[in-house]
Design an enzyme around this catalytic site. Structure first.
Site, short mmCIF file in Angstrom:
data_model
loop_
_atom_site.label_atom_id
_atom_site.label_comp_id
_atom_site.label_asym_id
_atom_site.label_seq_id
_atom_site.Cartn_x
_atom_site.Cartn_y
_atom_site.Cartn_z
N GLY A 45 0.84 -1.18 0.00
CA GLY A 45 0.00 0.00 0.00
C GLY A 45 0.88 1.24 0.00
O GLY A 45 2.01 1.21 0.48
N GLN A 50 2.91 9.99 1.21
CA GLN A 50 4.20 9.30 1.32
C GLN A 50 5.14 9.64 0.17
O GLN A 50 6.34 9.37 0.26
CB GLN A 50 3.99 7.79 1.39
CG GLN A 50 3.30 7.36 2.68
CD GLN A 50 3.13 5.86 2.72
OE1 GLN A 50 2.16 5.33 2.19
NE2 GLN A 50 4.08 5.18 3.34
N CYS A 104 5.44 0.32 7.88
CA CYS A 104 5.13 1.42 6.96
C CYS A 104 6.39 1.79 6.20
O CYS A 104 7.47 1.88 6.79
CB CYS A 104 4.62 2.61 7.76
SG CYS A 104 4.20 4.05 6.75
N LEU A 105 6.25 2.02 4.91
CA LEU A 105 7.40 2.39 4.09
C LEU A 105 8.02 3.72 4.54
O LEU A 105 9.22 3.94 4.35
CB LEU A 105 7.01 2.47 2.62
CG LEU A 105 6.56 1.14 1.98
CD1 LEU A 105 6.09 1.37 0.55
CD2 LEU A 105 7.65 0.09 2.05
N HIS A 146 -5.06 1.46 7.06
CA HIS A 146 -3.71 2.00 7.24
C HIS A 146 -3.46 3.13 6.23
O HIS A 146 -3.00 4.22 6.61
CB HIS A 146 -2.67 0.87 7.03
CG HIS A 146 -1.26 1.32 7.14
ND1 HIS A 146 -0.47 1.02 8.23
CD2 HIS A 146 -0.47 2.04 6.29
CE1 HIS A 146 0.73 1.54 8.05
NE2 HIS A 146 0.76 2.16 6.87
N GLU A 147 -3.79 2.88 4.96
CA GLU A 147 -3.56 3.90 3.94
C GLU A 147 -4.51 5.08 4.09
O GLU A 147 -4.14 6.24 3.87
CB GLU A 147 -3.66 3.31 2.53
CG GLU A 147 -2.65 2.20 2.24
CD GLU A 147 -1.20 2.58 2.52
OE1 GLU A 147 -0.83 3.76 2.37
OE2 GLU A 147 -0.43 1.68 2.93
N HIS A 150 -3.23 7.58 6.40
CA HIS A 150 -2.24 8.47 5.80
C HIS A 150 -2.88 9.73 5.22
O HIS A 150 -2.34 10.82 5.37
CB HIS A 150 -1.45 7.76 4.70
CG HIS A 150 -0.26 7.00 5.18
ND1 HIS A 150 0.80 7.59 5.82
CD2 HIS A 150 0.04 5.68 5.10
CE1 HIS A 150 1.71 6.67 6.11
NE2 HIS A 150 1.26 5.50 5.69
#
Length: 190
Positions: A45, A50, A104-105, A146-147, A150
């Protein structure tokens, strides 16, 4: 094009993102770049903040999980789950809360258990600006939640207990300073 992923501490990760319309400049190219960026970082994701954009756009692709033995019964569903979510709005979160070790990235090398509801009902536009209202469960719901966080300016670490937040504070500080080793392109706060 592979874009640098913004690291913890970048102010764009804390912004409540704004909606876009179908005339957003180079939208299809942006979506393509986001998928390429996510795939190169081995993610499932990725949200626009991000990559430095405060717009309500995120993507998900669970096909990498289809090869995981833990998800064998959902492999076919995960292979089909490659989606774009534009101007998403969560309408309902239902079911039992369940813990899962999230990462998370934007926050490499930090993984913690986060509780989320098992089912989510969401309204969104796809990449062609076709409106959908869908209900998802299992890992699909978790990735969406989660996304979605963001684009609301929320990080998974915000869901941690006070004690856990204290325990990861040093790691988060190092990440924001660029003191982390990753195999993908990142941009650290100045």
């Amino acid at each position: 094009m592979i874009l640098p992923i913004r690291a913890f501490g970048d102010s764009v990760l804390r912004k409540h993102c704004h909606e876009i319309d179908k005339d957003y400049p180079q939208l299809q190219e942006l979506i393509s770049n986001m998928f390429e960026t996510m795939n190169s970082a081995n993610g499932i994701g990725l949200a626009a903040p991000q990559i430095g954009l405060d717009i309500r756009l995120f993507i998900a692709d669970l096909s990498p999980l289809a090869e995981d033995e833990d998800y064998a019964e959902l492999a076919d569903e995960f292979l089909k789950f490659k989606k774009v979510f534009i101007n998403a709005k969560i309408l309902e979160e239902t079911g039992e809360e369940w813990k899962f070790n999230e990462g998370c990235l934007s926050i490499p090398d930090v993984r913690e258990d986060v509780k989320r509801k098992e089912t989510v009902k969401i309204e969104y536009f796809d990449e062609n600006f076709v409106k959908h209202t869908d209900t998802f469960s299992d890992m699909r719901a978790r990735v969406i939640q989660h996304e979605y966080d963001h684009i609301e300016g929320i990080l998974f670490t915000d869901h941690l207990s006070s004690l856990k937040k204290k325990l990861v504070k040093g790691k988060l500080s190092k990440i924001s300073q660029g003191d982390v080793s990753v195999h993908y392109k990142m941009r650290f706060p100045k």
